[in-house]
Design an enzyme around this catalytic site. Structure first.
Site, short mmCIF file in Angstrom:
data_model
loop_
_atom_site.label_atom_id
_atom_site.label_comp_id
_atom_site.label_asym_id
_atom_site.label_seq_id
_atom_site.Cartn_x
_atom_site.Cartn_y
_atom_site.Cartn_z
CE LYS A 283 -10.00 0.42 3.37
NZ LYS A 283 -9.55 0.94 2.14
CG ASP B 54 -1.83 -2.45 7.70
OD1 ASP B 54 -2.87 -2.27 8.36
OD2 ASP B 54 -1.53 -1.77 6.69
CD1 TRP C 34 -2.70 1.59 0.52
CD2 TRP C 34 -1.97 1.91 2.62
NE1 TRP C 34 -3.40 2.64 1.07
CE2 TRP C 34 -2.97 2.86 2.35
CE3 TRP C 34 -1.36 1.92 3.87
CZ2 TRP C 34 -3.38 3.80 3.28
CZ3 TRP C 34 -1.77 2.84 4.80
CH2 TRP C 34 -2.77 3.78 4.51
C1 PLP Z 1 -3.11 -2.15 3.70
C2 PLP Z 1 -3.78 -0.96 4.29
N1 PLP Z 1 -3.40 -0.53 5.49
C3 PLP Z 1 -3.97 0.51 6.08
C4 PLP Z 1 -4.97 1.21 5.46
C5 PLP Z 1 -5.51 2.37 6.23
O1 PLP Z 1 -6.78 2.69 6.10
P1 PLP Z 1 -7.53 3.66 7.13
O2 PLP Z 1 -6.52 4.61 7.66
O3 PLP Z 1 -8.56 4.29 6.31
O4 PLP Z 1 -8.04 2.76 8.18
C6 PLP Z 1 -5.40 0.82 4.19
C7 PLP Z 1 -6.42 1.57 3.46
O5 PLP Z 1 -6.66 1.45 2.31
C8 PLP Z 1 -4.80 -0.30 3.60
O6 PLP Z 1 -5.17 -0.76 2.41
#
Ligand code: PLP
Length: 443
Positions: free
Chosen positions: A288, A252, A171
């Site tokens: 999500k 993560d 990511w």
């Molecule tokens: C792999 C991964 N980690 C972390 C996040 C963090 O998302 P958020 O800060 O919206 O919870 C995302 C969001 O797309 C992600 O795909």
């Protein structure tokens, strides 16, 4: 110049008050900038590039084409292409806002304690020895990104190694988060573009080659952007390598339940590590799996060797948080805690969650079938095999640019598409575009 235009200019210059204001602001404003006699201190700053993912959104919004399709941003959409608020979230939220005992007081630095406990139990499982032994320090965070950043800041200050290995690719924000926190970012091999699958041999070689104490970032499930996850047996071998080299796993978990539809199946890798490793970190997001994107509800957990150590670590996490944003917001965490804490709401959530996961799986088979029907050159099995919100199509940058320009379909330049942005209606259109790109645009 006279009339409205002149009035606007006068307002801009602060010579007269804007309509509706009391006039105090205009009276208070001073003579502008020229008095400094030098260029603005911001004049040398170059414009930063748009965020590659959020920038796509802007381009999509500006495109007037009626068939345009946004597969760039990782947010769930219904069959009609609309954002979805889960019924269970609405229900919990309604109960929260109508509760006469609720208030808007500050949370503590570590956030909502019930939310933290339930988040820990959701991820690690209630039978986890570290959970039962109170060996996990958990703080509420600004969704998954905030958890990663707080974890990174903590590691920068307290971990012996400042080197973190990220999967290649990963990511996009991972690199930025860890670099900004002052860690040295390296990569380990992950994706094999020839098979559109896992480069397991490369991954293992790179883990074995990492200096001991290095931090290893692992996607708990539904790897973003590739949609490629290790098998249970591969997780086992990775654990052996990581424990053998005394590396520190940083999980993560942004998609628990979203990948397979099962909360426990999607946590299997993490739970295996939690049973075996003396220390690890976990960043959790409810963006999500509860559709709580903008509520920024997440948690950071640090698994420790003893209850006492966990208390000390918790105290240091608060030291990181206090000067950053003082304390986290109440609302989203309150909704999550209500859902996780009620057996009835929890069951409703599981049904809705597996409904989202199932729709995504259906889109995979529909897109695969549409490509098969068109006889699109190449193997598209990976679309079926990959898991979670994203698929790495295998389209090259040039092919993606073609698809966006000619077909008005938006995706990241690495060929990643959000399966959640597709519908039964749009699968054929995407397949037409992919077919055209593969046949007519050389990689
Ligand atoms: C792999 C991964 N980690 C972390 C996040 C963090 O998302 P958020 O800060 O919206 O919870 C995302 C969001 O797309 C992600 O795909």
């Amino acid at each position: 110049m006279s009339g409205p235009a002149s009035r606007r200019l006068q307002v801009l210059r602060g010579q007269i008050a804007p309509p509706g204001s009391t006039g105090n602001a205009a009276a208070m404003s001073a003579e502008p900038v020229a008095a400094y006699g030098r260029p603005s201190v911001w004049a040398h700053i170059p414009e930063a590039p748009a965020d590659p993912i959020l920038g796509l959104n802007e381009a999509f919004k500006a495109d007037p084409h009626p068939s345009k399709l946004n597969l760039g941003v990782g947010a769930y959409r219904t069959e009609d292409g609309k954002p979805l608020v889960l019924n269970v979230v609405r229900k919990a939220e309604m109960a929260l806002v109508t509760d006469p005992n609720s208030n808007k007081e500050y949370l503590g630095i570590a956030g909502n304690a019930v939310f933290c406990r339930l988040s820990r139990e959701l991820a690690f499982g209630t039978s986890c020895q570290a959970v039962r032994g109170n060996r996990i320090a958990t703080v509420q965070s600004l969704s998954g990104t905030g958890a990663l950043r707080v974890g990174a800041e903590f590691l920068k200050e307290h971990h012996p190694s400042k080197v973190i290995y990220l999967p290649q690719p990963t990511w996009g924000n991972h690199t930025k988060v860890f670099k900004r926190a002052g860690l040295e970012v390296r990569t380990y091999r992950y994706y094999d573009s020839t098979t559109c699958g896992l480069n397991f041999q490369g991954l293992m070689e790179d883990l074995m080659g990492a200096p001991s104490d290095s931090i290893i970032l692992l996607h708990a499930c539904a790897h973003n952007p590739t949609g490629v996850d290790p098998t249970p047996d591969q997780w086992k071998q990775m654990l052996k390598a990581i424990a053998g080299k005394q590396l520190l796993p940083f999980f993560d978990s942004a998609y628990q339940g979203f990948a397979s539809g099962s909360l426990s199946a999607d946590a299997a890798g993490l739970r295996m590590f939690a049973d075996a490793c003396p220390q690890l970190l976990l960043a959790q997001s409810y963006a999500k799996n509860m559709g709580m994107y903008g509520e920024r509800a997440g948690a950071l957990s640090v698994l420790c060797s003893s209850q006492g150590e966990a208390a000390v670590v918790a105290s240091q996490l608060k030291q990181v948080i206090r000067p950053m944003y003082s304390n986290p917001p109440r609302h989203g965490a309150g909704i999550v805690a209500a859902i996780l804490g009620s057996p009835e709401l929890f069951r409703e959530w599981e049904v809705e969650l597996s409904g989202m996961a199932d729709r995504i799986k259906l889109m995979r088979s529909k897109l695969h079938e549409a490509l098969r029907q068109r006889g699109t050159p190449g193997s598209w099995e990976h679309i079926l095999k990959q898991i979670g919100m994203f698929s790495y199509t295998g389209l090259s940058k040039r092919q993606v640019e073609h698809v966006t320009k000619k077909w008005h379909i938006y995706m990241t330049l690495d060929g990643r598409i959000s399966m959640a942005g597709l519908s039964a209606k749009t699968c054929g259109y995407l397949a037409d575009a992919m077919d055209d790109a593969v046949r007519n645009v050389p990689k």
